[in-house]
Each structure stands twice: as structure tokens, then as C-alpha cells.
Design an enzyme around this catalytic site. Structure first.
Site, PDB file in Angstrom:
ATOM      1  N   ASP A  48       7.826  -4.735  -3.094  1.00 51.07           N
ATOM      2  CA  ASP A  48       6.659  -5.458  -2.609  1.00 51.07           C
ATOM      3  C   ASP A  48       5.633  -4.451  -2.094  1.00 51.07           C
ATOM      4  O   ASP A  48       5.850  -3.241  -2.180  1.00 51.07           O
ATOM      5  CB  ASP A  48       7.037  -6.501  -1.544  1.00 51.07           C
ATOM      6  CG  ASP A  48       7.570  -5.885  -0.261  1.00 51.07           C
ATOM      7  OD1 ASP A  48       7.271  -4.702   0.043  1.00 51.07           O
ATOM      8  OD2 ASP A  48       8.288  -6.585   0.459  1.00 51.07           O
ATOM      9  N   GLN A  49       4.515  -4.941  -1.587  1.00 51.46           N
ATOM     10  CA  GLN A  49       3.445  -4.007  -1.246  1.00 51.46           C
ATOM     11  C   GLN A  49       3.729  -3.216   0.026  1.00 51.46           C
ATOM     12  O   GLN A  49       2.947  -2.342   0.381  1.00 51.46           O
ATOM     13  CB  GLN A  49       2.091  -4.717  -1.180  1.00 51.46           C
ATOM     14  CG  GLN A  49       1.922  -5.693  -0.039  1.00 51.46           C
ATOM     15  CD  GLN A  49       0.543  -6.368  -0.107  1.00 51.46           C
ATOM     16  OE1 GLN A  49      -0.011  -6.570  -1.177  1.00 51.46           O
ATOM     17  NE2 GLN A  49      -0.007  -6.715   1.046  1.00 51.46           N
TER      18      GLN A  49
END
Lengths: 139, 139, 139, 139
Positions: free
Chosen positions: C23-24
């Protein structure tokens, strides 16, 4: 590596579809093939001694510009499959992979597809590093 | 906002389970509830005028330390559901959310669960900013 | 297999986290551990000559009643990890697995967790087949 | 509904990308667009009073034969997006959707793509029911 040699190399990544990847039609949901393609191209890179993780650590990213998938037969939970990946085009700024998804037990082709990538830096700007990144001797 | 008020606020997030989220048992795959919990807590924050995107832009992240889910009845494709989220604990360094997943048409409870979070910076170090981040007047 | 032997068996499933699973925050998204747990328990079953696919074909399903995860350190893209799965409880109607996620290169524990399952038929009714399904000699 | 009318109808589905859908490049992972396309065509069907859930309950399924995506600009976490879906081809046995993914706040196009479907029954056999399924008056 010579360019012709890189272009003729096919690398196989084996996987068993996960229960998470099935849908209520009883087969693998269609978006998961793109995840498998990503695993396939990662293994292609690993096969020439590169890792995508290392490329990112060096500041080079491979966002996807386009993808296509043709689905021939449904993939099913826990069957032994393979993704066969090869590079179909390489320029200083572009990279294209072609993929086949095979049922390894039955020898049937389940799907084929492609992804097209740009070489960019962390800001998204194009980097003309295709041959260097893949250690290709382009002469 | 007073702490008691924040702790008593329940925020509802509506969703229809996606086909991608089903599995071959014909119901929603169990990991997707954690994705819905994340949507639920995002809406909880939005309800007090915060966005998690803005928190990250300010350099504060909320990694998950622990989660629990109890599944009561299967969720099904395309039914109208709601995730009801509330904060069950808040300290300067910790945040806990409780969640219920409800079938909005039938009124039945499908699952409940919790997530525990730390407030950390981009390097992963604990930041004692819980009350400020949620604009809580803790006196 | 004797029950004690089944309860003492730990089975290791190796994996490299996929780019899709990041994920970011730059780490593996927290819901994916539940997918890995599922892969882990599938391999546990395979280690005693069973497949979950065959169980379903026989009409026995293992829906999840409850899960828990404690996250100790973030998992990262493409690192070689292992999920160590073992059965922590088995009755004619219930099955519980415990899991550890390990970074195989560093030897560190990234997470641990559990899942609790019921044995049910296609209609969702409880089936008292736990020992038979796992070929356990419960005497 | 007349065929021309069906072919000219564009239906908009709004969504905020979930944290689960981001990757460590800080943008939405490329496979998730296929999930959004699925949400888009589900809403298209709902707009004419059909649900894909009801179609499946009637024994008609729409497996994907082919998909394409062109990515123009990265989608980002929690931004308000829309998927605009329309039918680009309909025959008794085939259905094609075209999609655009739009940033609703900025008005920019992030991606476009297509999916091609067959009408099949539960056994996978082709069913010549395209016009009936979509209540199309094809004369």
C-alpha cells in the site's frame, strides 16, 4: 545480454490460485490475472539477476501504460498453473511483456495478455534507461 | 470536540459488496471485512472534518497493531450493507475502532470487529498526537 | 494420525509479497495476512495428504468464525517470508489454526494470528466430521 | 428499450479509491481498474432495472472474454472518481462495455478500457439471450 537473447527468453512462474482469488462463479476472478502477470514479470527480471525492488530503490519505476487479457478457459482454485512471461518489445523508454497462463497439469492455455510499461523516475518523468536497467547490450 | 462526544459518535458507511469480493463459497471472502473496516474508519474521520489522506500529508500514519473479526452471518454480493464505526479508545499514542457490519435491508448483524492503531511518523516512530489529530479537547 | 501428532505439526508456506499487496505506506496492506493465513492452512492440509479443494468437492466447507492478527513489524514487497501454521484446537465441529509470519532472511517475526472455523455442509449446517476430515484417530 | 437507446446510455458510478487499492508507488494498483469496471457495468445494468445478481439467479452469467485498459494518469487514494460505462456492442451472444475513469474534482480522464462478455449458463454453454436479458427491443 544481447537484445535478441533477452527477447527470446521465456520465464515461468508457478502458482496455485488462492481461495481469495476465486469468485462466486467458482472460478478465478478476472482481475487477478494482472496480479499474476506482475509476478511473472518480476520473475523474468529476477532471472537476469535484477529485482524490481532494487530498480525502485535505484529510483526507476515501471508504471503500466496499457494492458490486455484474452481469457480462454477459467482458472480454478488450487490448480497448479504457470505464467510464462517474455519481453516482446524494449526501447530506451518502453518495455512490453507478453504472458501466457497455463494449466500445468493439463497443459492447456487459460489466458494470454500483455502489459506496456514506461521507465520513469519517482516524479513520473520518463527516464531513457531501458537498456541499462535490463543490462542489455543493444548494439 | 470533547473526548466523550468523540467516543459516543457512530458513523455509518454504506457499501454494496463487489463481485471481486465474493469467493467460490458464494459469499464474501473473509479478508474483505478488513478493507471495509478501513473504509469505515476513513468515513468516521471525514465526519469530524478530517481525512486520512490529509493526516498522511501532514506526516502522521495509523498502522494497524491488532485486529479481530467475529463473523456471524455471510455477507453476499450486491446487498446493501453498512459498516458502523466508532472509536472505542483514544490516548495520545493509540486509537481503537470498533465496527459492526450490518445488512441494511434485513437489519441483521453480519460481523463485528476491532482495529488498534498507533500514531507514527513516516519513519515509524511513535508520535504523541492522538488528541490533536482528532481535534479532541481531552480536558 | 493421532490427535497429539496433528496438534504438534507445524507446516511452513513460503511466499514473496506481491506488488499488488503493498500500500502507499510502502508496506504490505494489513488484510493480506488473512490471505496468507488461508494459504498456510491449505498447505497444512496438503501436508497430511488432504486438499481443501477435495474437502469442498466432498461437500465440507470451513467458513471462518473468528480471526485475530497481531502485527509486530511491517512485511515488505518481494522479501522471502514464511507462514508457519499449526492446528491449535480440533473438535468434531471446530478447527482452529495458529499462524506466525516470519521474515525468512532476517529470522524476525512479523505477525501472528489465528482463525477459527466450523465444519459445515453446502447449506451451512454444522457437520460433526472434524476428526474424519483430518484423518485423526481421536482415541 | 430500443437498441440505439441502450447503446447511447452512459451510466456513472462514483467511488473513492480505498487504501487497500493503493500500492507502494503511492497510486492505485493497476488491476483495481478491472474491479471498478465491474462496479460500473453493475450500475449500468441497475440503471435499466436489472441486477447482475438477479441475472445469475436466473442462471445467466457474463464471464469476461477479453479486457483492455489504457492508463492516462494515476488514480489516487480517497479522491472522488467516477467510472462512466456504456455498452459498445450487443448481440444475442456477446456484450461489450466501454469505460472511462474520471477524476470528478479535476475533470481529467485517468483511464479508459473495455470488457467483452459472453452470455452463458451455469455449465458455461453459450445462451442466445442477450437482447432478452437487457430487455432490448432489437427490431
Amino acid at each position: 545480454v544481447k537484445l535478441e537473447e533477452a527477447l527470446s527468453r521465456t520465464v515461468e512462474y508457478s502458482l496455485r490460485p488462492r481461495y481469495a482469488e476465486t469468485d462466486q462463479m467458482g472460478v478465478i476472478y478476472y482481475a487477478n490475472y494482472l496480479v499474476w502477470f506482475e509476478c511473472g514479470r518480476t520473475e523474468w527480471l529476477r532471472s537476469i539477476g535484477k529485482t524490481y525492488a532494487a530498480m525502485e530503490a535505484e529510483g526507476v519505476f515501471l508504471p503500466v501504460l496499457r494492458c490486455e487479457i484474452d481469457y480462454h478457459a477459467p482458472a480454478r482454485y488450487d490448480r497448479l498453473l504457470a505464467v510464462r512471461s517474455r519481453i516482446t518489445r524494449l526501447t530506451p523508454v518502453r518495455l512490453e511483456f507478453g504472458y501466457e497462463v497455463i494449466d500445468r497439469e493439463r497443459g492447456t492455455k487459460l489466458a494470454h495478455g500483455m502489459t506496456r510499461h514506461a521507465f520513469v523516475d519517482a516524479s513520473g518523468a520518463i527516464v531513457r534507461c531501458g537498456f541499462e536497467m535490463l543490462d542489455i547490450d543493444a548494439r
